[in-house]
Design an enzyme around this catalytic site. Structure first.
Site, PDB file in Angstrom:
ATOM      1  N   LYS A   1       0.841  -1.209   0.000  1.00  0.00           N
ATOM      2  CA  LYS A   1       0.000   0.000   0.000  1.00  0.00           C
ATOM      3  C   LYS A   1       0.872   1.253   0.000  1.00  0.00           C
ATOM      4  O   LYS A   1       1.636   1.495   0.926  1.00  0.00           O
ATOM      5  CB  LYS A   1      -0.921   0.003   1.238  1.00  0.00           C
ATOM      6  CG  LYS A   1      -1.681   1.332   1.453  1.00  0.00           C
ATOM      7  CD  LYS A   1      -2.616   1.284   2.671  1.00  0.00           C
ATOM      8  CE  LYS A   1      -3.212   2.661   2.984  1.00  0.00           C
ATOM      9  NZ  LYS A   1      -4.082   2.648   4.185  1.00  0.00           N
TER      10      LYS A   1
ATOM     11  N   GLU B   1      -9.349   3.918   1.994  1.00  0.00           N
ATOM     12  CA  GLU B   1      -8.786   4.029   0.642  1.00  0.00           C
ATOM     13  C   GLU B   1      -7.759   2.946   0.348  1.00  0.00           C
ATOM     14  O   GLU B   1      -7.557   2.571  -0.804  1.00  0.00           O
ATOM     15  CB  GLU B   1      -8.158   5.417   0.456  1.00  0.00           C
ATOM     16  CG  GLU B   1      -6.714   5.586   0.978  1.00  0.00           C
ATOM     17  CD  GLU B   1      -6.564   5.359   2.480  1.00  0.00           C
ATOM     18  OE1 GLU B   1      -7.570   5.465   3.208  1.00  0.00           O
ATOM     19  OE2 GLU B   1      -5.439   5.059   2.917  1.00  0.00           O
TER      20      GLU B   1
ATOM     21  N   ASP C   1      -2.395  10.157   3.804  1.00  0.00           N
ATOM     22  CA  ASP C   1      -3.799   9.774   3.955  1.00  0.00           C
ATOM     23  C   ASP C   1      -4.519  10.785   4.839  1.00  0.00           C
ATOM     24  O   ASP C   1      -4.504  10.681   6.062  1.00  0.00           O
ATOM     25  CB  ASP C   1      -3.897   8.369   4.561  1.00  0.00           C
ATOM     26  CG  ASP C   1      -5.347   7.903   4.697  1.00  0.00           C
ATOM     27  OD1 ASP C   1      -6.243   8.576   4.136  1.00  0.00           O
ATOM     28  OD2 ASP C   1      -5.583   6.872   5.357  1.00  0.00           O
TER      29      ASP C   1
ATOM     30  N   ASP D   1       1.678   6.281   5.576  1.00  0.00           N
ATOM     31  CA  ASP D   1       0.680   5.348   5.034  1.00  0.00           C
ATOM     32  C   ASP D   1       1.159   4.662   3.738  1.00  0.00           C
ATOM     33  O   ASP D   1       0.401   3.949   3.097  1.00  0.00           O
ATOM     34  CB  ASP D   1      -0.648   6.089   4.806  1.00  0.00           C
ATOM     35  CG  ASP D   1      -1.858   5.177   4.974  1.00  0.00           C
ATOM     36  OD1 ASP D   1      -1.726   4.131   5.642  1.00  0.00           O
ATOM     37  OD2 ASP D   1      -2.923   5.501   4.419  1.00  0.00           O
TER      38      ASP D   1
ATOM     39  N   ARG E   1      -7.666  -0.275   0.952  1.00  0.00           N
ATOM     40  CA  ARG E   1      -8.212  -1.497   0.356  1.00  0.00           C
ATOM     41  C   ARG E   1      -8.589  -1.270  -1.104  1.00  0.00           C
ATOM     42  O   ARG E   1      -8.556  -2.190  -1.911  1.00  0.00           O
ATOM     43  CB  ARG E   1      -9.408  -1.989   1.190  1.00  0.00           C
ATOM     44  CG  ARG E   1     -10.567  -1.044   1.246  1.00  0.00           C
ATOM     45  CD  ARG E   1     -11.534  -1.387   2.375  1.00  0.00           C
ATOM     46  NE  ARG E   1     -11.019  -0.962   3.680  1.00  0.00           N
ATOM     47  CZ  ARG E   1     -11.658  -1.168   4.826  1.00  0.00           C
ATOM     48  NH1 ARG E   1     -12.817  -1.802   4.861  1.00  0.00           N
ATOM     49  NH2 ARG E   1     -11.130  -0.746   5.965  1.00  0.00           N
TER      50      ARG E   1
ATOM     51  N   ASP F   1     -12.018   7.261   3.681  1.00  0.00           N
ATOM     52  CA  ASP F   1     -10.817   6.977   4.474  1.00  0.00           C
ATOM     53  C   ASP F   1     -10.450   5.485   4.421  1.00  0.00           C
ATOM     54  O   ASP F   1      -9.387   5.086   4.886  1.00  0.00           O
ATOM     55  CB  ASP F   1     -11.042   7.427   5.921  1.00  0.00           C
ATOM     56  CG  ASP F   1      -9.742   7.563   6.701  1.00  0.00           C
ATOM     57  OD1 ASP F   1      -8.674   7.497   6.066  1.00  0.00           O
ATOM     58  OD2 ASP F   1      -9.812   7.734   7.927  1.00  0.00           O
TER      59      ASP F   1
ATOM     60  N   LYS G   1      -9.832  12.971   8.309  1.00  0.00           N
ATOM     61  CA  LYS G   1      -9.421  12.476   9.628  1.00  0.00           C
ATOM     62  C   LYS G   1      -9.340  13.643  10.612  1.00  0.00           C
ATOM     63  O   LYS G   1      -9.099  14.776  10.198  1.00  0.00           O
ATOM     64  CB  LYS G   1      -8.031  11.833   9.526  1.00  0.00           C
ATOM     65  CG  LYS G   1      -7.989  10.463   8.881  1.00  0.00           C
ATOM     66  CD  LYS G   1      -6.550   9.952   8.825  1.00  0.00           C
ATOM     67  CE  LYS G   1      -6.449   8.592   8.157  1.00  0.00           C
ATOM     68  NZ  LYS G   1      -7.116   7.519   8.912  1.00  0.00           N
TER      69      LYS G   1
HETATM   70  N1  BES Z   1      -4.263   4.521   6.908  1.00  0.00           N
HETATM   71  C1  BES Z   1      -5.391   4.212   7.700  1.00  0.00           C
HETATM   72  C2  BES Z   1      -5.097   3.149   8.770  1.00  0.00           C
HETATM   73  C3  BES Z   1      -4.119   3.526   9.844  1.00  0.00           C
HETATM   74  C4  BES Z   1      -4.558   3.940  11.073  1.00  0.00           C
HETATM   75  C5  BES Z   1      -2.765   3.381   9.640  1.00  0.00           C
HETATM   76  C6  BES Z   1      -3.656   4.240  12.076  1.00  0.00           C
HETATM   77  C7  BES Z   1      -1.868   3.692  10.624  1.00  0.00           C
HETATM   78  C8  BES Z   1      -2.290   4.105  11.847  1.00  0.00           C
HETATM   79  C9  BES Z   1      -6.529   3.677   6.826  1.00  0.00           C
HETATM   80  O1  BES Z   1      -6.550   4.137   5.520  1.00  0.00           O
HETATM   81  C10 BES Z   1      -7.809   4.090   7.460  1.00  0.00           C
HETATM   82  O2  BES Z   1      -8.022   5.253   7.590  1.00  0.00           O
HETATM   83  N2  BES Z   1      -8.625   3.117   7.860  1.00  0.00           N
HETATM   84  C11 BES Z   1      -9.847   3.388   8.503  1.00  0.00           C
HETATM   85  C12 BES Z   1     -10.879   2.460   7.930  1.00  0.00           C
HETATM   86  C13 BES Z   1     -12.301   2.832   8.255  1.00  0.00           C
HETATM   87  C14 BES Z   1     -12.672   4.140   7.625  1.00  0.00           C
HETATM   88  C15 BES Z   1     -13.211   1.739   7.744  1.00  0.00           C
HETATM   89  C16 BES Z   1      -9.666   3.140   9.990  1.00  0.00           C
HETATM   90  O3  BES Z   1      -8.866   2.296  10.374  1.00  0.00           O
HETATM   91  O4  BES Z   1     -10.292   3.845  10.777  1.00  0.00           O
HETATM   92 ZN    ZN Z   2      -4.683   4.719   4.737  1.00  0.00          ZN
HETATM   93 ZN    ZN Z   3      -7.590   6.002   5.316  1.00  0.00          ZN
END
Ligand code: BES
Ligand code: ZN
Ligand code: ZN
Length: 489
Positions: free
Chosen positions: A257, A341, A262, A280, A343, A339, A269
């Site tokens: 990834k 993104e 992000d 990220d 996947r 967010d 966020k």
């Molecule tokens: N990049 C984030 C995940 C992340 C969180 C990485 C903390 C490193 C530290 C990912 O893209 C994300 O934002 N995931 C969301 C998914 C949700 C919106 C379904 C999450 O984990 O909250």
């Molecule tokens: Zn991310």
């Molecule tokens: Zn994200």
């Protein structure tokens, strides 16, 4: 930079000698070292307890200017990670004292009951990684990495394990490359620049490099990658690195990834910790650096790295929650949350890799979910696979390298949570629980019948505070793990 060496301490000049000292037993065959340890133990302030430290200057019996003794605790508790961390700590202390060369004593294998190659690897890794500084952005470089790190061993070991030192140096080099990329601020690693940096290093190692730019991504209908990139001024790309040694039969694709920043997109966020979202792209960094590493190690296995690189930003051109897009594979996806993104870009890269390379095994590495950090904490990655043998092999490599991984479940019935009323699938779960699992299940919908594993490194990819052998910032997590795995698959 890392060398095994047998040294006569009575005769040879040494700037700094470091001796890891056990609390309850002598762990050295070398008489001179054993006697220095004995001397230290007579001091009230030093017993060999973990984190005890004493420095002797100009000891008459040696030619060493400085002998630093570091406590490592009771013998029964000493494992490879203790030794890795001790070597790292020793190097960090030397750097802070402006020392340029160090000789670290290696305990007797028999006395600590560890395997020779593993002990040497661990100590060299700790030292090699602890010697890395990320000061590119400081005008004044206050600290300098050590120029030479030697490990005191007997002459037989020096001869028999000389090659190991160069292998470890290579793997540390790869890890440091990944760390530098992860720590780099997003303004200096736009998708275009990050892609170029990867391609440049990969070409140096004679990997086959191809880059799909935005125009090609559009032509080939990478709808999910394009949807994530839509909000950013910086155009997306996909880098493919190929390592195909003669005579190799098995093939592995690694997908990483690469979200260079992000922000969350329209589902922006919150401010706290937003700066860390520069990391990220840690999965991409791990995959690219692993390919560069194995190009040097040359295991007999075909490995392809497929790395989608985008920036996730909110703007007038950004994808919206509720938008429906068409993935490269053809399934339509409702964007429940912009967010989620990671996947999206991963499934386009995965479908492309499955179609084009038909690998025996596909492994993706991603900072995919905050939920995985909630489940396993900041130091352990989650492993998801329908193939238990593959998951076990990853967990084992994690134990060996101390890039720890824990197997997580992939329950089929949770797939219901990804149903969309309007499209084939939703990129977000309908509940807020089990987010690491539903993210992995989303990916699983695009792997076909390829043997696949997903490693969620959201926790261990980045650290805010320095540790024994890593400064604050990117950890390079995944490079040691995957290098070990590929050599043993
Ligand atoms: N990049 C984030 C995940 C992340 C969180 C990485 C903390 C490193 C530290 C990912 O893209 C994300 O934002 N995931 C969301 C998914 C949700 C919106 C379904 C999450 O984990 O909250
Ligand atoms: Zn991310
Ligand atoms: Zn994200």
């Amino acid at each position: 930079m890392l060398h095994l060496k047998s040294v006569n301490l009575e005769k040879e000049k040494v700037e700094t000698l470091v001796i890891p000292v056990c609390e309850d037993k002598n762990i050295y065959d070398d008489r001179m070292i054993a006697s220095i340890v004995k001397k230290a133990r007579k001091l009230k302030e030093f017993s060999g307890k973990k984190d005890d430290e004493v420095i002797f200057y100009n000891l008459p019996e040696t030619q060493a200017t400085r002998v630093m003794l570091l406590g490592i605790g009771k013998l029964e508790k000493i494992d490879l990670e203790t030794m890795r961390a001790t070597a790292g700590k020793a190097v960090k202390k030397c750097i802070k004292s402006k020392i340029s060369k160090v000789l670290i004593a290696v305990p007797s294998i028999k006395k600590v009951k560890l395997d020779t190659a593993s002990l040497l690897t661990a100590m060299m890794e700790g030292a090699g990684l602890g010697n890395h500084l990320f000061d590119k952005y400081k005008k004044e470089k206050k600290l300098k990495p050590l120029q030479k790190i030697l490990f005191l061993v007997n002459p037989d070991t020096e001869k028999a394990y000389g090659k190991l030192a160069s292998r470890v140096a290579t793997v540390c080099g790869g890890t440091v490359t990944a760390r530098d990329w992860v720590s780099m601020p997003s303004n200096d690693k736009t998708p275009e620049r990050f892609t170029k940096a990867i391609a440049t290093l990969a070409r140096k190692e004679n990997l086959k490099v191809s880059v799909l730019n935005e125009r090609e991504l559009k032509k080939k209908k990478f709808g999910a990658i394009l949807a994530v990139a839509a909000g950013s001024q910086n155009k997306p790309s996909m880098v493919v690195l190929e390592y195909t040694p003669k005579g190799a039969k098995k093939s592995v694709v690694l997908v990483g990834k690469g979200v260079t920043f992000d922000s969350g997109g329209i589902n922006l966020k919150p401010s706290a910790g937003l700066d860390e979202m520069k990391a990220d792209m840690s999965g991409a960094a791990a995959v690219a650096a692993t390919l560069i590493t194995i190009a040097k190690l040359k295991p007999k296995i075909n490995v392809v790295g497929v790395i989608p690189v985008v920036e996730n930003m909110p703007s007038g051109s950004a994808s919206r929650p509720g938008d429906i897009i068409k993935s490269y594979e053809g399934k339509t996806i409702e964007i429940g949350n912009t967010d989620a993104e990671g996947r999206l870009i991963l499934i386009d890269a995965i479908s492309y890799a499955v179609k084009k390379y038909k690998p025996d095994t596909l492994i993706d590495v991603a900072t995919l979910t905050g939920a995985c950090v909630v489940a396993l904490g900041e130091r352990i990655a989650g492993v998801f696979s329908f193939d238990n043998a593959l998951a076990d092999a990853i967990v084992l490599s994690g134990e060996k390298t101390h890039e720890r991984c824990w197997k997580m479940p992939l329950p089929e019935d949770y797939k219901e949570l990804l149903k969309s009323d309007f499209a084939d699938i939703n990129n977000m779960s309908s509940t807020r629980y089990g987010g690491a699992i539903t993210a992995a299940l989303f990916l699983s919908e695009f792997v076909g019948d390829t043997r696949w594993a997903h490693i969620d490194i959201a926790g261990p990819a980045y650290i805010k505070k320095e540790s024994a052998y890593c400064s604050a910032g990117g950890t390079g997590f995944g490079v040691r793990l995957l290098s070990d795995l590929l050599e043993n698959l």
